[in-house]
Design a protein around this motif. Structure first.
Motif, PDB file in Angstrom:
ATOM      1  N   GLY A  54      24.948  35.964  -1.002  1.00 12.77           N
ATOM      2  CA  GLY A  54      23.911  34.950  -0.873  1.00 12.77           C
ATOM      3  C   GLY A  54      23.228  34.905   0.476  1.00 12.77           C
ATOM      4  N   THR A  55      23.352  35.981   1.251  1.00 12.30           N
ATOM      5  CA  THR A  55      22.717  36.012   2.570  1.00 12.30           C
ATOM      6  C   THR A  55      21.726  37.172   2.646  1.00 12.30           C
ATOM      7  N   VAL A  56      20.901  37.147   3.680  1.00 14.00           N
ATOM      8  CA  VAL A  56      19.997  38.250   3.956  1.00 14.00           C
ATOM      9  C   VAL A  56      19.897  38.417   5.469  1.00 14.00           C
ATOM     10  N   ALA A  57      19.953  39.654   5.932  1.00 14.80           N
ATOM     11  CA  ALA A  57      19.829  39.964   7.362  1.00 14.80           C
ATOM     12  C   ALA A  57      18.401  40.434   7.619  1.00 14.80           C
ATOM     13  N   VAL A  58      17.687  39.768   8.524  1.00 16.49           N
ATOM     14  CA  VAL A  58      16.250  40.015   8.710  1.00 16.49           C
ATOM     15  C   VAL A  58      15.961  40.351  10.174  1.00 16.49           C
ATOM     16  N   ARG A  59      15.029  41.289  10.357  1.00 12.59           N
ATOM     17  CA  ARG A  59      14.598  41.654  11.717  1.00 12.59           C
ATOM     18  C   ARG A  59      13.142  42.073  11.697  1.00 12.59           C
ATOM     19  N   MET A  60      12.438  41.786  12.784  1.00  8.69           N
ATOM     20  CA  MET A  60      11.075  42.269  13.000  1.00  8.69           C
ATOM     21  C   MET A  60      11.115  43.237  14.176  1.00  8.69           C
ATOM     22  N   PRO A  61      10.909  44.536  13.926  1.00 10.81           N
ATOM     23  CA  PRO A  61      11.035  45.525  15.001  1.00 10.81           C
ATOM     24  C   PRO A  61       9.833  45.528  15.937  1.00 10.81           C
ATOM     25  N   ASP A  62      10.078  45.922  17.174  1.00  8.09           N
ATOM     26  CA  ASP A  62       9.017  46.023  18.174  1.00  8.09           C
ATOM     27  C   ASP A  62       8.585  47.489  18.282  1.00  8.09           C
ATOM     28  N   GLU A  63       8.001  47.988  17.218  1.00  5.21           N
ATOM     29  CA  GLU A  63       7.585  49.392  17.141  1.00  5.21           C
ATOM     30  C   GLU A  63       6.327  49.472  16.283  1.00  5.21           C
ATOM     31  N   ALA A  64       5.235  49.973  16.863  1.00 11.87           N
ATOM     32  CA  ALA A  64       3.926  49.920  16.211  1.00 11.87           C
ATOM     33  C   ALA A  64       3.897  50.652  14.877  1.00 11.87           C
TER      34      ALA A  64
END
Length: 217
Positions: free
Chosen positions: A115-125
């Motif tokens: 019931g979880t989700v691991a989320v990330r926004m990368p700093d790569e164009a």
């Protein structure tokens, strides 16, 4: 097929090829701000299964999800604590992965997520350019389980080349340390994996809020 990105024309060709491959349910590899990533359409159960199989992983190790904007977190997760949103505001885009309670309405299967989700926004164009066109992607480090994470396209190709449709060659990755993973499913934050952002850096943001994180990485 490997796509270099030495100029804008090559970059556009690479991003478009990766986008088409993802929409076709294939796997792609691209650079992130940490290590190279192996990516699949997060909403395609078959593609996610292919990603796990390519790495030699089981469902007990579900991949995190990369997004192109911080606002997407609210579409994927619920009950995100204020302190976690403060970390996102400070460290995204960047090497911070936040584990949250998953939005119940999501129609996907990333594995045994509990019931979880691991989320990330990368700093790569380049990674962001692909994500902007595809939407959220299930992404894990581009390597076979038990092997070092790929820091360049050639290493990723050696380990995964026969399993992926597109490899975007952005040269050597800018970071050799993976993202820091923080559990934000409870009132008290916990580091699940030590990474590029230190405990002190996290708590520096949280101290004014009267919150803190413990290190169990």
């Amino acid at each position: 097929m490997k796509y270099p990105i030495t100029d804008e024309s090559e970059r556009e060709s690479a991003v478009e090829a990766a986008t088409v491959a993802v929409r076709n349910g294939d796997l792609v590899v691209f650079p992130t701000d940490t290590v190279y990533g192996l990516a699949a359409d997060a909403f395609s159960e078959e593609a996610v299964r292919s990603l796990l199989a390519a790495k030699g992983r089981g469902r007990e190790m579900p991949p995190p999800v990369l997004v192109s904007t911080a606002t997407t977190l609210d579409a994927l997760a619920v009950e995100v604590p204020a302190w976690a949103k403060a970390l996102v505001e400070r460290f995204w885009p960047g090497p911070l992965t936040v584990v949250c309670k998953q939005q119940p309405s999501l129609r996907w299967d990333l594995g045994d997520t509990r019931g979880t989700v691991a989320v990330r926004m990368p700093d790569e164009a380049v990674a962001l350019a692909v994500l902007e066109r595809t939407g959220p992607l299930a992404v894990s480090s581009a390597n076979l389980t038990g092997q070092p994470a790929a820091l360049d396209a050639d290493s990723a190709d050696d380990m995964l080349g026969d399993k992926v449709a597109v490899i975007i060659d952005g040269g050597r990755s800018r970071g050799e340390v993976p993202s820091t993973i923080v559990d934000a499913t409870g009132e008290q934050g916990r580091i699940l994996r030590r990474g590029a952002i230190s405990l002190d850096e996290l708590n520096e943001v949280l101290e004014p809020l009267g919150a803190s994180i413990t290190d169990e990485g």
